[in-house]
Design a protein around this motif. Structure first.
Motif, PDB file in Angstrom:
ATOM      1  N   ASP A  85       1.317  -0.825   0.114  1.00 41.13           N
ATOM      2  CA  ASP A  85       0.023  -0.163   0.688  1.00 41.13           C
ATOM      3  C   ASP A  85       0.249   1.311  -0.141  1.00 41.13           C
ATOM      4  O   ASP A  85       2.109   1.115   0.176  1.00 41.13           O
ATOM      5  CB  ASP A  85      -1.176  -0.134   1.202  1.00 41.13           C
ATOM      6  CG  ASP A  85      -2.384   1.125   1.014  1.00 41.13           C
ATOM      7  OD1 ASP A  85      -2.422   0.773  -0.100  1.00 41.13           O
ATOM      8  OD2 ASP A  85      -2.378   0.720   1.982  1.00 41.13           O
ATOM      9  N   PHE A  86       0.485   2.413  -0.054  1.00 48.04           N
ATOM     10  CA  PHE A  86       1.195   3.497  -0.383  1.00 48.04           C
ATOM     11  C   PHE A  86       1.198   4.206   1.422  1.00 48.04           C
ATOM     12  O   PHE A  86       0.728   3.568   2.095  1.00 48.04           O
ATOM     13  CB  PHE A  86       0.872   5.121  -1.081  1.00 48.04           C
ATOM     14  CG  PHE A  86      -0.724   5.278  -0.321  1.00 48.04           C
ATOM     15  CD1 PHE A  86      -1.598   6.207   0.168  1.00 48.04           C
ATOM     16  CD2 PHE A  86      -2.403   4.436  -1.103  1.00 48.04           C
ATOM     17  CE1 PHE A  86      -2.084   6.481   1.419  1.00 48.04           C
ATOM     18  CE2 PHE A  86      -2.908   5.144  -0.261  1.00 48.04           C
ATOM     19  CZ  PHE A  86      -3.311   6.255   1.283  1.00 48.04           C
ATOM     20  N   VAL A  87       2.042   5.221   0.994  1.00 46.80           N
ATOM     21  CA  VAL A  87       3.609   4.637   2.371  1.00 46.80           C
ATOM     22  C   VAL A  87       2.410   5.638   4.166  1.00 46.80           C
ATOM     23  O   VAL A  87       2.329   5.104   4.892  1.00 46.80           O
ATOM     24  CB  VAL A  87       4.560   4.869   2.396  1.00 46.80           C
ATOM     25  CG1 VAL A  87       5.250   4.088   1.932  1.00 46.80           C
ATOM     26  CG2 VAL A  87       4.953   5.914   1.484  1.00 46.80           C
ATOM     27  N   GLU A  88       2.004   6.127   3.227  1.00 41.03           N
ATOM     28  CA  GLU A  88       1.239   7.306   4.028  1.00 41.03           C
ATOM     29  C   GLU A  88       0.228   6.756   4.839  1.00 41.03           C
ATOM     30  O   GLU A  88       0.211   6.735   5.615  1.00 41.03           O
ATOM     31  CB  GLU A  88       0.613   8.132   3.299  1.00 41.03           C
ATOM     32  CG  GLU A  88       1.209   9.159   3.193  1.00 41.03           C
ATOM     33  CD  GLU A  88       2.546   9.356   1.759  1.00 41.03           C
ATOM     34  OE1 GLU A  88       2.961   9.944   1.381  1.00 41.03           O
ATOM     35  OE2 GLU A  88       1.691   8.175   0.904  1.00 41.03           O
ATOM     36  N   ARG A  89      -0.535   5.448   4.109  1.00 42.04           N
ATOM     37  CA  ARG A  89      -1.569   4.971   4.583  1.00 42.04           C
ATOM     38  C   ARG A  89      -0.591   3.530   5.519  1.00 42.04           C
ATOM     39  O   ARG A  89      -1.173   3.824   7.148  1.00 42.04           O
ATOM     40  CB  ARG A  89      -2.679   4.364   3.486  1.00 42.04           C
ATOM     41  CG  ARG A  89      -3.993   3.924   4.563  1.00 42.04           C
ATOM     42  CD  ARG A  89      -4.954   3.534   3.666  1.00 42.04           C
ATOM     43  NE  ARG A  89      -4.632   2.970   1.797  1.00 42.04           N
ATOM     44  CZ  ARG A  89      -5.510   3.198   0.931  1.00 42.04           C
ATOM     45  NH1 ARG A  89      -6.791   3.445   1.348  1.00 42.04           N
ATOM     46  NH2 ARG A  89      -5.192   2.427   0.036  1.00 42.04           N
ATOM     47  N   ILE A  90       0.454   3.598   5.861  1.00 46.33           N
ATOM     48  CA  ILE A  90       0.491   1.995   5.909  1.00 46.33           C
ATOM     49  C   ILE A  90       1.024   2.492   7.172  1.00 46.33           C
ATOM     50  O   ILE A  90       0.842   2.095   8.870  1.00 46.33           O
ATOM     51  CB  ILE A  90       2.266   1.578   5.184  1.00 46.33           C
ATOM     52  CG1 ILE A  90       1.647   0.869   4.219  1.00 46.33           C
ATOM     53  CG2 ILE A  90       3.201   0.355   6.055  1.00 46.33           C
ATOM     54  CD1 ILE A  90       2.789   0.185   3.076  1.00 46.33           C
ATOM     55  N   ALA A  91       1.295   3.911   6.942  1.00 44.77           N
ATOM     56  CA  ALA A  91       2.394   4.558   8.669  1.00 44.77           C
ATOM     57  C   ALA A  91       1.102   4.652   9.097  1.00 44.77           C
ATOM     58  O   ALA A  91       0.825   4.625  11.137  1.00 44.77           O
ATOM     59  CB  ALA A  91       2.904   6.062   8.291  1.00 44.77           C
TER      60      ALA A  91
END
Length: 292
Positions: A85-91
């Motif tokens: 997934d894109f990193v902002e949502r992973i974070a």
């Protein structure tokens, strides 16, 4: 797009009478929408849920048609890569180390190299899985300057934050090819050795830490792939034939095992291959008649 592709595949089965002749027919189908949705919206949002629903429904309709082929059929389903997934949502979901980096550290390395070698332009240019050493027109630097720049760049790049592997392509190619029979045991260097190709791969192979990426923009690509990490490397491999007993193999196999497995099903002799034939179903279970 996937529905239309599978409709075209069904049209070929019907009009070309695939699986109904004396020989074996091979039909290759590429379904690319999952990749496009993953790049544009990530892999864990409502857009991908919608894509998975539509793909599952379309594949179900297609496999129902395949099950009716008089000569029998064997379907192999796999993928060319995984994804994250894109990193902002992973974070936001509990992995705070996931983030997007900018090019400022690389720009500083280029500044150092320009000063050291009295270059008019930056010598390092971003490429797939690494950096190309070239002039402003993307032409390779002449020898011995190219090798000198690479030697000077390696320690500077290794000191950058979020970088876990840096090596010159030509040096990496000197490593022996690793044993891939246990793919989960490969080191990062061994994984990159498998991917390195002379005069095709980047001049400097450079790998970021897991779930660290650069670039991306809303409305374009916000998530990517192509790393050596397992979320990009692992793919599903499914063998299916109508009426066969369902099984799940939890030990990893490799995509290079697909071809020898198909050859074994068809009773074909093959030249020496790195992959191995995977035993599928017991002879008593349903299997393709004549491998068609």
């Amino acid at each position: 797009m996937d529905e239309e592709t599978l409709a075209a595949a069904t049209y070929l089965i019907d009009t070309q009478h695939l699986g109904q002749g004396r020989g074996t027919d091979l039909l290759g189908v590429s379904l690319s929408t999952t990749d496009r949705v993953g790049h544009a919206y990530g892999t864990q949002g409502p857009e991908m849920c919608e894509q998975m629903h539509r793909l599952d429904r379309a594949l179900g309709t297609f496999l129902d048609r395949v099950a009716q082929i008089p000569g029998g059929a064997l379907v192999v389903l796999t993928a060319d890569h995984g994804g994250s997934d894109f990193v902002e949502r992973i974070a936001a979901r509990g992995y705070p180390h996931a983030h997007r980096i900018d090019n400022a550290p690389l720009s500083a390395v280029n500044d150092r190299l320009r000063d050291q070698f009295h270059l008019a332009d930056s010598p390092l240019h971003s490429a797939s899985s690494g950096l190309i050493v070239a002039d402003k027109d993307d032409k390779a630097l002449p020898a011995p300057l190219r090798d000198q720049v690479i030697d000077a760049a390696l320690p500077l790049l290794r000191a950058l934050p979020d970088i876990v592997f840096v090596e010159a392509r030509d040096r990496l190619l000197q490593d022996p090819m690793p044993d891939t029979r246990n793919p989960e045991m490969l080191t990062v260097r061994e994984r990159m050795r498998l991917s390195a190709v002379a005069e095709r791969s980047a001049d400097i192979i450079m790998i970021r830490a897991q779930n660290v990426t650069g670039g991306g923009r809303v409305g374009g690509n916000i998530a990517g792939h192509g790393t050596p990490w397992d979320y990009d490397r692992r793919v599903p491999i499914v063998f299916w034939t109508p009426g066969a007993q369902a099984q799940e193999r939890f030990l990893p196999i490799r995509t290079i095992d697909i071809a020898p497995t198909l050859a074994a099903v068809l009773g074909l002799s093959t030249p020496s291959l790195e992959g191995r034939a995977i035993p599928l179903w017991p002879e008593a279970d349903a299997a393709p008649e004549s491998g068609r």
